[in-house]
Design an enzyme around this catalytic site. Structure first.
Site, mmCIF file in Angstrom:
data_model
loop_
_atom_site.group_PDB
_atom_site.id
_atom_site.type_symbol
_atom_site.label_atom_id
_atom_site.label_comp_id
_atom_site.label_asym_id
_atom_site.label_seq_id
_atom_site.Cartn_x
_atom_site.Cartn_y
_atom_site.Cartn_z
ATOM 1 N N ASP A 9 22.857 4.063 57.249
ATOM 2 C CA ASP A 9 22.481 5.104 56.292
ATOM 3 C C ASP A 9 23.778 5.820 55.893
ATOM 4 O O ASP A 9 24.350 6.562 56.681
ATOM 5 C CB ASP A 9 21.488 6.070 56.950
ATOM 6 C CG ASP A 9 21.048 7.194 56.018
ATOM 7 O OD1 ASP A 9 21.748 7.448 55.022
ATOM 8 O OD2 ASP A 9 20.020 7.835 56.305
ATOM 9 N N LYS B 178 20.724 13.022 47.538
ATOM 10 C CA LYS B 178 21.850 13.812 48.007
ATOM 11 C C LYS B 178 23.075 13.635 47.087
ATOM 12 O O LYS B 178 23.004 13.995 45.940
ATOM 13 C CB LYS B 178 22.142 13.425 49.465
ATOM 14 C CG LYS B 178 20.877 13.450 50.354
ATOM 15 C CD LYS B 178 20.294 14.823 50.403
ATOM 16 C CE LYS B 178 19.009 15.034 51.163
ATOM 17 N NZ LYS B 178 18.143 14.013 51.558
HETATM 18 N N1 PLP Z 1 18.913 9.995 55.336
HETATM 19 C C1 PLP Z 1 19.568 11.165 55.484
HETATM 20 C C2 PLP Z 1 20.899 11.171 56.167
HETATM 21 C C3 PLP Z 1 18.996 12.355 55.022
HETATM 22 O O1 PLP Z 1 19.652 13.523 55.181
HETATM 23 C C4 PLP Z 1 17.715 12.306 54.382
HETATM 24 C C5 PLP Z 1 17.070 13.521 53.876
HETATM 25 O O2 PLP Z 1 17.478 14.648 54.128
HETATM 26 C C6 PLP Z 1 17.081 11.070 54.268
HETATM 27 C C7 PLP Z 1 17.707 9.939 54.736
HETATM 28 C C8 PLP Z 1 15.744 10.955 53.611
HETATM 29 O O3 PLP Z 1 15.887 11.064 52.230
HETATM 30 P P1 PLP Z 1 14.749 11.560 51.215
HETATM 31 O O4 PLP Z 1 14.531 13.016 51.466
HETATM 32 O O5 PLP Z 1 15.303 11.248 49.859
HETATM 33 O O6 PLP Z 1 13.512 10.767 51.518
#
Ligand code: PLP
Length: 391
Positions: free
Chosen positions: A184, A209
């Site tokens: 990620d 983000k």
């Molecule tokens: N991965 C990370 C590192 C995150 O900070 C977040 C959300 O804050 C996600 C995944 C999940 O993303 P989403 O809110 O777009 O579903």
């Protein structure tokens, strides 16, 4: 853009574009749920895969969605990108594609609270179990993998403690056991780090983000070689997780300024981290750009910039920390990150609120931990804001 070797910023601006028939300089917003055909044969050519064409937007067959996917694939150096309605949708589809009942995942280090919930609470209902290794247990990876392990998953830097993992080293261990490495890359963004080039099999993002970058869209993406990413497509289609065309258009718009945004956020975060590391009310600063941060050497090797996220431990209990956060005037109290505006959150009240206290403490997510996303305001204004809030 003609086919030529280009740098990252040029790809941000031009990557994935095709000439709009009307001469528009960007791929336009095709806000259509369905597409028409001149004949049944033309429809069958697309449905049966003989020709690439647009049939139905939920399937991802939409020029606006395809354009942003091409740009995202180029930015991460992957063959294929699939865009999703959220980062969690991208993660869920990846896990469901590459694991089935009886399979196993190893998750290393801190992860976003929603990811932890998906792995710890939802996937076990489908017979997919996860072993969680703490960041300092990464050398136990080999013994944590079993013959049922399909995925090693991690963030780097992590949320919220900014831990750094050596992507190449983890991927090599996982590959040796026939296991996929999924990273990620949300916190770093492709402007600072490209996990595929370092050995990962799949990279994913919450495009909500840094990629979206303005806190005005929700989306996700999975990128990697066709052989790893194409099998995710039917899950996205049948779970109905496609990114909306309006969002894809907005995301492509935002990606054009990714480099300049992230460059400035990197510089501000470093200045903020240096300020915090000298402040008497700060017990600890987590920022990979600080030379004494434990992950600094690895980060310096695998990242081009250290990112816009900083966390620190305030010298106060939960209430005193909340009071300090409440005194901030420019930083807005909010859970997300990566936008033009600076945000602040106390993880125990937001991103990790759902995690049991013992689990949080095991992970160093203490009451005084504060996480900040540095935006594009003047660096001096942000530092002055922290100064007045902390006294
Ligand atoms: N991965 C990370 C590192 C995150 O900070 C977040 C959300 O804050 C996600 C995944 C999940 O993303 P989403 O809110 O777009 O579903």
């Amino acid at each position: 853009m003609k086919d030529q070797k280009t740098g990252f910023s040029t790809l941000c601006v031009h990557g994935g574009d095709v000439m709009d028939p009307q001469g528009g300089i960007h791929v336009p917003l095709y806000n259509h749920s369905t597409f028409g055909f001149p004949s049944t044969q033309a429809l069958l050519d697309v449905v049966e895969g003989r020709k690439e064409g647009n049939f139905y937007t939920r399937f991802g067959q939409n020029p606006t969605i395809r354009a942003v996917e091409r740009k995202l694939a180029l930015l991460e150096g992957g063959e294929l990108a699939l865009a999703f309605s959220s980062g969690m949708a991208a993660e869920a589809a990846t896990f469901l594609t590459h694991c089935k009942a009886g399979d196993h995942i190893v998750c290393i280090g801190d992860v976003y609270g929603g990811t932890f919930e998906l792995l710890a609470r939802n996937l076990p209902n489908l017979g997919i179990e996860t072993t969680f290794l703490l960041g300092n247990e990464v050398d136990r990876l080999r013994e944590a993998m079993t013959e049922r392990t399909r995925i090693v998953f991690f963030e780097t830097p992590t949320n919220p403690n900014m831990e750094i993992f050596d992507i190449g080293a983890v991927a090599e261990t996982a590959r040796g056991a026939g296991v996929l490495t999924v990273v990620d890359n949300t916190f770093a963004s492709p402007a600072n780090q490209n996990p595929l080039a370092l050995g990962a099999d799949i990279v994913l993002h919450s495009t909500t983000k840094y990629l979206g970058g303005h806190s005005d869209l929700t989306g996700g993406v999975v990128i990697g070689p066709k052989a790893r990413v194409e099998p995710i497509w039917p899950w996205r289609k049948n779970l109905g997780q496609i990114m909306a065309p309006e969002v894809a258009y907005l995301l492509a718009r935002s990606l054009r300024t990714l480099t300049v945004r992230v460059r400035q956020q990197n510089a501000t975060a470093l200045a903020v981290a240096e300020f915090l590391s000298k402040h008497p009310k700060v017990l600890k600063v987590n920022y990979p750009g600080l030379p004494d941060f434990p992950g600094h050497a690895v980060a310096a090797r695998q990242m081009r910039g250290f990112g816009g996220m900083v966390s620190f431990v305030y010298d106060g209990d939960a209430a005193a920390t909340s009071a300090m956060v409440d005194r901030l005037g420019i930083f807005t109290i909010a859970a997300s990150l990566g936008g033009t505006e600076s945000l602040v959150t106390q993880p125990i009240t937001s991103t990790h609120h759902g995690m049991a206290r013992e689990e949080r403490e095991r992970r160093g997510i203490v009451d005084g931990l504060v996480r900040m996303s540095c935006g594009l305001e003047d660096t001096e204004d942000l530092i002055a804001d922290l100064q007045q809030a902390m006294g």
